[in-house]
Design an enzyme around this catalytic site. Structure first.
Site, PDB file in Angstrom:
ATOM      1  N   HIS A   1       5.838  31.713-111.768  1.00 42.24           N
ATOM      2  CA  HIS A   1       4.899  31.854-110.637  1.00 42.24           C
ATOM      3  C   HIS A   1       5.483  32.727-109.512  1.00 42.24           C
ATOM      4  O   HIS A   1       5.216  32.488-108.339  1.00 42.24           O
ATOM      5  CB  HIS A   1       4.496  30.492-110.066  1.00 42.24           C
ATOM      6  CG  HIS A   1       3.801  29.606-111.051  1.00 42.24           C
ATOM      7  ND1 HIS A   1       2.439  29.545-111.168  1.00 42.24           N
ATOM      8  CD2 HIS A   1       4.282  28.740-111.978  1.00 42.24           C
ATOM      9  CE1 HIS A   1       2.111  28.681-112.108  1.00 42.24           C
ATOM     10  NE2 HIS A   1       3.206  28.182-112.620  1.00 42.24           N
TER      11      HIS A   1
ATOM     12  N   HIS B 288       5.587  20.826-104.601  1.00 38.58           N
ATOM     13  CA  HIS B 288       6.260  19.827-105.443  1.00 38.58           C
ATOM     14  C   HIS B 288       5.242  18.760-105.850  1.00 38.58           C
ATOM     15  O   HIS B 288       4.663  18.108-104.958  1.00 38.58           O
ATOM     16  CB  HIS B 288       7.386  19.179-104.625  1.00 38.58           C
ATOM     17  CG  HIS B 288       8.291  18.302-105.431  1.00 38.58           C
ATOM     18  ND1 HIS B 288       7.930  17.752-106.648  1.00 38.58           N
ATOM     19  CD2 HIS B 288       9.549  17.879-105.199  1.00 38.58           C
ATOM     20  CE1 HIS B 288       8.927  17.027-107.113  1.00 38.58           C
ATOM     21  NE2 HIS B 288       9.925  17.087-106.261  1.00 38.58           N
TER      22      HIS B 288
ATOM     23  N   ASN C 137      -3.125  24.457-112.068  1.00 42.02           N
ATOM     24  CA  ASN C 137      -3.383  25.766-112.661  1.00 42.02           C
ATOM     25  C   ASN C 137      -4.886  26.007-112.763  1.00 42.02           C
ATOM     26  O   ASN C 137      -5.672  25.095-112.501  1.00 42.02           O
ATOM     27  CB  ASN C 137      -2.786  25.829-114.075  1.00 42.02           C
ATOM     28  CG  ASN C 137      -1.281  26.072-114.068  1.00 42.02           C
ATOM     29  OD1 ASN C 137      -0.706  26.442-113.048  1.00 42.02           O
ATOM     30  ND2 ASN C 137      -0.656  25.858-115.207  1.00 42.02           N
TER      31      ASN C 137
HETATM   32 FE1  HDE Z   1       5.585  24.441-112.604  1.00 39.14          FE
HETATM   33  N1  HDE Z   1       7.267  25.144-111.712  1.00 39.14           N
HETATM   34  N2  HDE Z   1       6.720  23.588-114.037  1.00 39.14           N
HETATM   35  N3  HDE Z   1       3.943  23.893-113.655  1.00 39.14           N
HETATM   36  N4  HDE Z   1       4.469  25.358-111.278  1.00 39.14           N
HETATM   37  C1  HDE Z   1       7.306  25.920-110.623  1.00 39.14           C
HETATM   38  O1  HDE Z   1       8.722  25.588-108.779  1.00 39.14           O
HETATM   39  C2  HDE Z   1       8.043  23.378-113.967  1.00 39.14           C
HETATM   40  C3  HDE Z   1       3.892  23.174-114.808  1.00 39.14           C
HETATM   41  C4  HDE Z   1       3.102  25.293-111.174  1.00 39.14           C
HETATM   42  O2  HDE Z   1       2.857  28.644-105.785  1.00 39.14           O
HETATM   43  C5  HDE Z   1       8.698  26.104-110.085  1.00 39.14           C
HETATM   44  O3  HDE Z   1       8.799  26.310-106.633  1.00 39.14           O
HETATM   45  C6  HDE Z   1       8.492  22.570-115.064  1.00 39.14           C
HETATM   46  C7  HDE Z   1       2.570  22.720-115.082  1.00 39.14           C
HETATM   47  C8  HDE Z   1       2.644  26.109-110.083  1.00 39.14           C
HETATM   48  O4  HDE Z   1       4.927  28.063-105.324  1.00 39.14           O
HETATM   49  C9  HDE Z   1       9.547  25.251-111.029  1.00 39.14           C
HETATM   50  C10 HDE Z   1       7.376  22.317-115.820  1.00 39.14           C
HETATM   51  C11 HDE Z   1       1.809  23.187-114.050  1.00 39.14           C
HETATM   52  C12 HDE Z   1       3.805  26.649-109.523  1.00 39.14           C
HETATM   53  C13 HDE Z   1       8.523  24.722-111.999  1.00 39.14           C
HETATM   54  C14 HDE Z   1       6.268  22.958-115.170  1.00 39.14           C
HETATM   55  C15 HDE Z   1       2.678  23.920-113.173  1.00 39.14           C
HETATM   56  C16 HDE Z   1       4.911  26.150-110.285  1.00 39.14           C
HETATM   57  C17 HDE Z   1       9.128  27.524-109.916  1.00 39.14           C
HETATM   58  C18 HDE Z   1       7.280  21.547-117.129  1.00 39.14           C
HETATM   59  C19 HDE Z   1       0.317  23.012-113.836  1.00 39.14           C
HETATM   60  C20 HDE Z   1       3.876  27.624-108.377  1.00 39.14           C
HETATM   61  C21 HDE Z   1       9.188  27.779-108.422  1.00 39.14           C
HETATM   62  C22 HDE Z   1       7.622  20.188-116.982  1.00 39.14           C
HETATM   63  C23 HDE Z   1      -0.055  21.634-113.569  1.00 39.14           C
HETATM   64  C24 HDE Z   1       3.850  26.939-107.071  1.00 39.14           C
HETATM   65  C25 HDE Z   1       8.881  26.519-107.821  1.00 39.14           C
HETATM   66  C26 HDE Z   1       3.888  27.967-105.956  1.00 39.14           C
HETATM   67  C27 HDE Z   1       6.245  26.449-110.010  1.00 39.14           C
HETATM   68  C28 HDE Z   1       8.863  23.897-112.984  1.00 39.14           C
HETATM   69  C29 HDE Z   1       4.972  22.929-115.704  1.00 39.14           C
HETATM   70  C30 HDE Z   1       2.175  24.564-111.992  1.00 39.14           C
HETATM   71  C31 HDE Z   1      10.704  25.963-111.717  1.00 39.14           C
HETATM   72  C32 HDE Z   1       9.906  22.134-115.341  1.00 39.14           C
HETATM   73  C33 HDE Z   1       2.108  21.861-116.267  1.00 39.14           C
HETATM   74  C34 HDE Z   1       1.202  26.330-109.635  1.00 39.14           C
HETATM   75  O5  HDE Z   1      10.143  24.191-110.357  1.00 39.14           O
END
Ligand code: HDE
Length: 718
Positions: free
Chosen positions: A77, A341, A150
């Protein structure tokens, strides 16, 4: 220290942000220490042509700061755009939740929403085929609540443990860092072809949902099942939905490729301009509620993030609306530094045991520590809560708050026992009292093993046009995969979703669908797990197609033309009456006319007036607009040999957009699209509106309200 501080209001939050605004008027440039600078253009030197002096603290400070301007981009993202706004509740749902911001209609809760792509780097194109992040931070009076979702309601994987693998596979390949912001490469499809659990999500990302027309025209989903919790600490399961006021719309793939070249900031610009023009994007927040006792009533597991609850089974109840009405003042300070978060919760909302959600609860704080560099990231203005914050956390990099007093521990007597714990009745967060009695295992529930039924449900719920787009997307992606074995494995998986789909994709790849799909090596099981227990299940035929899954049949579909942009192809001498008539009619319905001319600056009309060209044939393209209009002009015949103009019109035709033309310039139109109408009902000419009577503007607007003339695509695909 008071026990019950009242939260600051929305205005106070805004003032807080204002404080951080820099005003350029009547201000001297200074160093970071506040010393006024006399010369910001020249380094201190030993003589005009001599070496620079180390003592030049002004130059050193400036360059040092510059050297450290970048922070690590988000691992996923990274590319995003955001806006401020507010959320209003429609009314009382305290039967389900005690969260104040969801119940009290008098509160306008400030929000900050960030939309993003997942795979590309920070500077990558907005129009990549990708999932879009839809993250909203609610600054509620009970603390910050982040709904980090999402624009698709399911995910690729079922367990957080697989996330690094998924992201390593989709990111540019590590040896040559190619391709940027694209899943069309071997490592992604290698991984997917071995992960049957991703098949439902694959249907969504291969659909046009992955190439939205605008960030303002996307649905949003919380994906995981969460819980709502009421005053009695009783809970229900909930899925969150965002429904866009303007409906859910997409571009077509050829258009997406061309937009990426013409304007890689297409979505960012669209969001920014809509807000600057006062066309505030709006969504309704909806919930699907499932009582605890119904947890096992479905033929899928509520905890499995690769599954939806069909809206026909559990309807979406609208509980409030979000309006985005202010652009950020500073991209870095706000859009880049905002830290979302899924673990930022308020009383009234709680987690479920979805193993993907549970893993996320670890990841987001961890990632902020390396991205923002300090456990004090909550003190950055965009992350601050409007609810007062008191605790014994202290110090660390870049600490802003100056804590007073001697006590930073609890219990204490020297500080009068402050800060106090809050009872549940005083608003203290209490987790749902869920009973858990189990063995410690590293296993996936058997109830997660149906990988194909909802993929088939999605595919079968689409119109033929939408199905064709999925087929073409799969052909495009898989033809970029060099390893034949991966293509074959994918066809094997697709054939378990739908045989016809697999055959059509296979045709495009010039290979046959394997008669026996290869058994995946590792579909969510450990080395010692009993494979039989976890055999993927056959398709569950009890699912009924769901209109909510199709963008064209979706209940959010509207005929509104609000904020749609129509390109007017003009030359000097253009009919002023024609331009003004359609422009006025469009504007009366909230749409916009954009003047495209042969040159920048002003264009002369037939009445000698001047109109300003917004763009030129050379610097623009019809992929950036929703429709095209060619008003009469004595110079229009010259355009019949202008390649840029011909391409402008023919692309609009190819992309199924509405095209209007005054009767005097019909020849130019026909030359561009290479067709003459056979008769009035000629399908190839649908959506082409000729201005030969008084009803032209009405007819044009009616066609524009259809957004795309898909019959034309069916005709041209034959
Ligand atoms: Fe994320 N995801 N994600 N994700 N995600 C991040 O956090 C992660 C997942 C989502 O505009 C990170 O600050 C793991 C699902 C959005 O700043 C990180 C797993 C969904 C955004 C991270 C997922 C998301 C992130 C990267 C699997 C939809 C952007 C930078 C368990 C429900 C937020 C940050 C923004 C961002 C980890 C899966 C949505 C690395 C480990 C499922 C919208 O922490």
């Amino acid at each position: 220290m008071k026990k019950n501080d009242t939260p600051t209001t929305e205005n106070a939050k805004l003032k807080d942000l204002e404080k951080n605004k820099e005003y350029s008027e009547n201000q001297f440039i200074t160093t970071d220490q506040g010393v006024k600078i006399n010369d910001d253009h020249n380094t201190l030197k030993a003589g005009e042509r001599g070496p620079s002096l180390l003592e030049d603290f002004i130059m050193r400070e400036k360059i040092t700061h510059f050297d450290h301007e970048r922070i690590p981009e988000r691992i996923v993202h990274a590319r995003g755009s955001a806006a401020h706004g507010y959320f209003e509740s429609y009314g009382n749902i305290n039967q389900y939740t005690k969260a104040g911001f969801l119940n009290d209609t008098t509160i306008k809760t400030p929000v900050f929403a960030r939309f993003s792509t997942v795979a590309g780097f920070r500077g990558s194109t907005d129009l990549a085929r990708d999932v879009r992040g839809f993250a909203v931070k609610f600054y509620t009076q009970e603390g910050n609540f982040d709904l980090v979702g999402n624009n698709m309601p399911v995910f690729f994987i079922q367990d957080a443990m697989k996330f690094p693998d998924l992201i390593h596979a989709v990111k540019p390949e590590p040896h040559n860092e190619i391709p940027q912001a694209a899943s069309a490469h071997d490592t992604f499809w290698d991984f997917i072809s071995l992960m049957p659990e991703s098949m439902h999500m694959i249907m969504w990302v291969m659909s046009d949902r992955a190439i939205p027309r605008s960030l303002r025209m996307m649905e949003g989903f919380g994906i995981h099942t969460f819980r709502l919790v009421n005053e009695k600490n009783m809970s229900v399961f909930v899925k969150f939905h965002w429904k866009p006021k303007l409906g859910t719309h997409a571009v077509v793939w050829d258009e997406a490729l061309k937009i990426s070249g013409n304007d890689p900031d297409f979505h960012r610009r669209d969001l920014w301009e809509a807000i600057e023009n006062g066309n505030y994007p709006e969504w309704e927040l909806g919930v699907q509620i499932v009582p605890e006792e119904d947890e096992h009533k479905f033929n899928f597991d509520l905890l499995d993030p690769t599954k939806i609850i069909p809206e026909e089974l559990v309807p979406v109840t609208k509980i409030g609306r979000m309006v985005l009405n202010r652009n950020p003042d500073n991209f870095f300070a706000e859009t880049e530094q905002v830290a979302f978060h899924p673990g930022h919760l308020v009383p009234g909302i709680d987690f479920s045991n979805d193993p993907l959600l549970q893993g996320r609860l670890f990841s987001y704080t961890d990632t902020q520590l390396s991205r923002l560099g300090s456990p004090n990231f909550h003190e950055i203005p965009i992350n601050r809560s409007i609810a007062p914050m008191h605790n014994n956390q202290r110090d660390g990099h870049m600490r802003q708050e100056i804590n007073v007093g001697r006590t930073s521990y609890s219990p204490n007597s020297l500080g009068g026992g402050c800060p106090f714990q809050a009872k549940m009745a005083e608003g203290g967060f209490v987790s749902v009292n869920e009973r858990v009695e189990a063995h410690k295992v590293r296993e996936r529930s058997e109830s997660f093993a149906d990988h194909f039924s909802q993929a088939a449900l999605f595919y079968n719920s689409q119109t033929e046009v939408e199905q064709n787009h999925i087929i073409n997307a799969l052909r495009f992606e898989l033809s970029k995969v060099e390893t034949v074995a991966i293509r074959e494995r994918m066809l094997g998986l697709l054939s378990q979703v739908d045989k016809k789909l697999a055959n059509k994709v296979a045709e495009g790849l010039g290979i046959a669908v394997p008669s026996q799909p290869e058994k995946p090596l590792n579909h969510g099981i450990g080395a010692d797990t009993d494979t039989k227990k976890h055999e993927p299940k056959p398709i569950d035929k009890s699912y009924k197609p769901s209109d909510a899954l199709s963008m064209l049949k979706n209940p959010t579909v509207t005929n509104t033309i609000e904020t749609r942009q129509v390109a007017f192809i003009c030359t000097d001498g253009v009919s002023e009456t024609s331009v003004n008539n359609l422009k006025k009619a469009l504007e009366s319905q909230g749409a916009m006319a954009m003047i495209i001319g042969p040159h920048a600056g002003n264009i002369k009309t037939d009445k000698g007036k001047e109109i300003k060209a917004d763009h030129t044939f050379f610097s623009s393209s019809s992929v950036l607009f929703d429709a095209v209009y060619i008003p009469a002009s004595p110079n229009a015949a010259m355009l019949e040999n202008n390649y840029n103009v011909l391409e402008f019109i023919s692309n609009a035709y190819r992309h199924c957009k509405v095209i209007g033309a005054d009767i005097e310039v019909q020849q130019l139109l026909e030359k561009a699209i290479g067709k003459k109408p056979a008769d009035k009902k000629d399908a190839a000419m649908l959506g082409i509106v000729i201005n030969n009577d008084k009803n032209f503007a009405d007819n044009f607007i009616k066609e524009l309200g259809k957004h795309r003339i898909w019959e034309r695509e069916e005709k041209t695909m034959q």
